[in-house]
Design a protein around this motif. Structure first.
Motif, short mmCIF file in Angstrom:
data_model
loop_
_atom_site.label_atom_id
_atom_site.label_comp_id
_atom_site.label_asym_id
_atom_site.label_seq_id
_atom_site.Cartn_x
_atom_site.Cartn_y
_atom_site.Cartn_z
N LEU A 106 0.83 -1.21 0.00
CA LEU A 106 0.00 0.00 0.00
C LEU A 106 0.87 1.26 0.00
O LEU A 106 0.58 2.22 -0.72
N THR A 107 1.93 1.25 0.79
CA THR A 107 2.84 2.40 0.83
C THR A 107 3.46 2.66 -0.54
O THR A 107 3.55 3.80 -1.01
N THR A 108 3.85 1.59 -1.22
CA THR A 108 4.43 1.73 -2.57
C THR A 108 3.40 2.31 -3.54
O THR A 108 3.71 3.21 -4.34
N ALA A 109 2.17 1.81 -3.46
CA ALA A 109 1.11 2.31 -4.36
C ALA A 109 0.78 3.77 -4.06
O ALA A 109 0.57 4.57 -4.98
N TYR A 110 0.73 4.12 -2.78
CA TYR A 110 0.43 5.50 -2.38
C TYR A 110 1.47 6.46 -2.97
O TYR A 110 1.13 7.50 -3.54
N ASN A 111 2.73 6.12 -2.85
CA ASN A 111 3.80 6.97 -3.37
C ASN A 111 3.76 7.06 -4.89
O ASN A 111 4.06 8.12 -5.47
N ASP A 112 3.41 5.96 -5.53
CA ASP A 112 3.29 5.97 -7.00
C ASP A 112 2.19 6.93 -7.43
O ASP A 112 2.40 7.78 -8.31
#
Length: 354
Positions: A106-112
């Motif tokens: 989720l953190t990776t997707a949020y930053n993307d």
């Protein structure tokens, strides 16, 4: 004068070529910089977080018979009071490795989602607006009434909303699609918290930095994913987002087969005989005589006489009178011979006398 007339056209031609090259360079710069038409946005990869209807950092609380079509997860927290009466169709992961991995994804997707460019700035109020695919940035987002998302005939169209602070919807607001948009390709990146109002029908993946609250009777076709805070539910329904596929378009690049063409036999073609073809005679063809042809005579042809042909005596015309006539004919013949001999002697005498 002649030399100058020849050189001037050359210089003019070189100048024209230089101008064309400069124009081409300018066009290329415009295309690369994105001032011209931009390529379609790629979806935001959610990783294992895509398996969850609700994901929270601290806790998930529920009141009433809420329904989650996918899994529920909490990490680093490990509590989810209110289930039951809430129903989870998927799995429940509280503070375990599966929830932790989903939070990391989720953190990776949020930053993307937060880093996508270029973007278009929008005013805070989204109600009464129709938007086409793209990336949109807002300081704070408010939805009162209906927001329409138009995919322009592309079911894979992507909508990304970059919201710096809060997302709040008024009661009974809604997000609707036209021309084939997919809820799974709509992303709400929220810098702090999201509040979905009573009776609101919302669409897409909510990626909140802090918390998400869904008020009584609000529905979501998508996911409520909060990184650090809580997700609060009250008689809500969260269904998995539907990802529409383009109609009539293969999933692989057109014209490139994914493997062996389906029309190619996997082994020996079924039309090829495994041994000797059934139409070939095993020995001498049945139409050829095994010895002397049956139509040929075995010895002398049956139509020819075996020795001297036997003559059949033909009856003399007159029937039974033929026996008496023969002596008469013989006598007449003798007389004719005698007369002929006499005439021959007489002829010789006259010849000699003369």
């Amino acid at each position: 004068m002649t030399t100058k007339l020849i050189r001037h056209p050359r210089r003019a031609a070189l100048s024209a070529l230089a101008a064309i090259a400069a124009s081409g360079t300018a066009v290329a710069v415009l295309l690369v910089s994105g001032t011209g038409a931009s390529a379609a946005e790629a979806p935001v990869g959610l990783g294992t977080a895509a398996n969850f209807s609700v994901l929270a950092g601290s806790t998930v609380t529920n009141t009433g018979p809420s329904f989650l079509a996918q899994s529920l997860g909490v990490s680093p927290g490990n509590t989810a009071p209110g289930f039951p009466p809430g129903i989870v169709a998927g799995e429940i992961h509280l503070g375990d490795a599966v929830a932790l991995q989903a939070k990391n994804d989720l953190t990776t997707a949020y930053n993307d989602a937060a880093g996508r460019t270029p973007f278009t700035n929008l005013p805070a109020e989204l109600g009464g607006t129709t938007l086409t695919p793209g990336v949109y940035r807002l300081g704070a987002a408010q939805l009162t009434g209906t927001l329409t998302l138009n995919s322009q005939g592309d079911p894979a169209a992507v909508f990304i909303f970059q919201i710096e602070s809060t997302l709040i919807t008024a009661s009974n607001s809604s997000v609707v699609f036209i021309n084939g948009a997919s809820p799974c390709n709509v992303y709400w990146q929220v810098g702090s918290s999201a509040t979905i109002g009573t009776g609101t029908r919302f669409m897409g993946n909510i990626l909140a930095q802090t918390s998400i609250t869904m008020n009584t009777g609000a529905t979501l076709q998508g996911r409520a994913l909060a990184q650090t805070g809580a997700v609060t539910l009250d008689t809500n329904t969260i269904n998995a987002p539907v990802c529409l596929q383009p109609t009539g378009t293969p999933t692989q690049p057109t014209g490139t087969p994914t493997g062996t063409p389906t029309g190619t036999p996997t082994g020996t073609p079924t039309g090829t005989p495994t041994g000797t073809p059934t139409g070939t005679p095993t020995g001498t063809p049945t139409g050829t005589p095994t010895g002397t042809p049956t139509g040929q005579p075995t010895g002398t042809p049956t139509g020819q006489p075996t020795a001297r042909p036997t003559r059949t005596a033909l009856p003399v015309t007159g029937g039974s009178g033929g026996g008496a006539l023969l002596p008469v004919l013989t006598g007449i013949g003798s007389i004719a011979v005698t007369v002929g001999a006499a005439l021959l002697l007489l002829y010789r005498r006259r010849t000699s006398e003369s």
